[in-house]
Design an enzyme around this catalytic site. Structure first.
Site, PDB file in Angstrom:
ATOM      1  CG  ASP A  34      -2.189   0.809   1.017  1.00 20.87           C
ATOM      2  OD1 ASP A  34      -2.076   2.029   0.807  1.00 20.87           O
ATOM      3  OD2 ASP A  34      -3.282   0.221   1.038  1.00 20.87           O
ATOM      4  CE1 TYR A 143     -14.337   4.441  -7.550  1.00 17.93           C
ATOM      5  CE2 TYR A 143     -16.712   4.162  -7.639  1.00 17.93           C
ATOM      6  CZ  TYR A 143     -15.465   3.681  -7.315  1.00 17.93           C
ATOM      7  OH  TYR A 143     -15.348   2.448  -6.747  1.00 17.93           O
TER       8      TYR A 143
HETATM    9  N1  SER Z   1     -18.628   2.135  -2.685  1.00 18.21           N
HETATM   10  C1  SER Z   1     -18.216   2.901  -3.817  1.00 18.21           C
HETATM   11  C2  SER Z   1     -18.461   4.337  -3.636  1.00 18.21           C
HETATM   12  O1  SER Z   1     -19.448   4.680  -3.014  1.00 18.21           O
HETATM   13  C3  SER Z   1     -18.938   2.423  -5.036  1.00 18.21           C
HETATM   14  O2  SER Z   1     -18.097   1.598  -5.766  1.00 18.21           O
HETATM   15  O3  SER Z   1     -17.722   5.133  -4.126  1.00 18.21           O
END
Ligand code: SER
Length: 318
Positions: A34, A143
């Site tokens: 990490d 994301y």
């Molecule tokens: N748990 C993640 C998030 O909320 C979703 O992949 O970003």
């Protein structure tokens, strides 16, 4: 004999996957790495190192030196945090994956790669209930965009270079060992900590916002099953839907109240509310069941019991 590299071993998934993999493959064969400090118990039990997945030269040296045969790349900037620094998050999420795929292409010992995708690949135009494996994917978060692009690259590396990379679209993951950071589904972890610590919780999503969720043990077992399946069974080379259970804050609150009747929740939705509303409420994971035998054990009651017990034990041993 497998020699396994876990990248992101101090994180929510990594910290539990390391332990599960060490139980299967032997402590000395699972390398926990990490960019942050590795938890003491993991460090003590087997090999570990501080390693930045963005540093492709050190990464490739490490992989060759330790004759790594499987890589699990779990480092990422999650949905909420990514919205704060979009370009940086894009760069980290994409470049780290490209480093791993490119390495797996050239280093012969590396036979398999795992990389997690997410329900975040779906967006406001996706059917939200029982979301199919193949459907509209127009994510509205950075994301989600990075995970969708990543899925395309995984499939490309498999088709073009025969890199055996496998992936699942994790739903919200719930665990007590290591807290997640910066995700939209993370309310469902925080709520247990606050319930035990303070008896109340201010939720950043509205009470009826349902999302797919999974207890970590189920997620780890699914990951192991996917990776152990024969190559020819893996029909999806982008990423598999995995669903688990589905609930809204109101529902999990009712479960917690069965144990802690005085628990109070208030709602103060923030920038993560529109993110949650753009994601599925529940997931069709029949393809994963069919191809490699996905199965889950935790329903909402078992999950709540286990989380409350786990968080309580964690605090009392501090
Ligand atoms: N748990 C993640 C998030 O909320 C979703 O992949 O970003």
């Amino acid at each position: 004999m497998e020699r396994i590299l876990i990248i992101g071993a101090a994180g929510q998934i990594g910290s539990e996957l390391v332990t599960a993999m060490r139980a299967i493959h032997g402590n000395e064969n699972v390398y926990a790495t990490d960019i942050k400090d590795i938890p003491k118990d993991i460090k003590k039990a087997g090999p570990s190192a501080i390693l930045d997945v963005m540093d492709d030269k050190r990464l490739i040296h490490y992989v060759i030196r330790h004759k790594i045969t499987q890589i699990y790349h779990l480092a990422a900037v999650l949905s909420g945090n990514a919205e704060k620094l979009p370009l940086q998050a894009w760069h980290i999420n994409m470049q780290s994956l490209m480093n791993i795929l490119d390495l797996a292409k050239v280093v012969e010992d590396v036979k398999k790669v795992f990389w997690p995708s997410s329900i975040a690949v779906f967006g406001p135009t996706t059917p939200r209930v029982n979301t199919p494996q193949l459907t509209i994917t127009e994510p509205s978060t950075v994301y989600g965009i990075s995970k969708l692009a990543g899925e395309r690259w995984c499939e490309y590396f498999y088709n073009r270079y025969d890199v055996d990379v496998r992936s699942v679209r994790y739903p919200g993951l719930i665990s007590y060992k290591t807290e997640a950071g910066g995700g939209t589904t993370d309310y469902a972890v925080e709520i247990f900590y606050e319930a035990i610590k303070k008896g109340n919780y201010e939720c950043f999503l509205k009470e009826d916002t349902a999302l797919p969720m999974m207890f970590m043990e189920d997620a780890v077992n699914a990951t192991i099953k996917l990776m152990e399946a024969p190559k020819e069974n893996i029909k999806i080379r982008s990423s598999y839907n995995v669903g688990g259970i589905s609930f809204a804050p109101k529902r999990i609150t009712a479960e917690i109240k069965k144990h802690l009747p005085d628990f109070k929740i208030t709602y103060n939705p923030d920038f993560r509310q529109p993110i949650a509303e753009s994601w599925p409420q529940s997931i069709d994971d029949s393809q994963a069941q069919k191809d490699w035998g996905l199965e889950t054990k935790y329903n909402i009651t078992k999950l709540t019991d286990t989380m409350l017990e786990g968080v309580r034990t964690k605090f009392s041993s501090k």
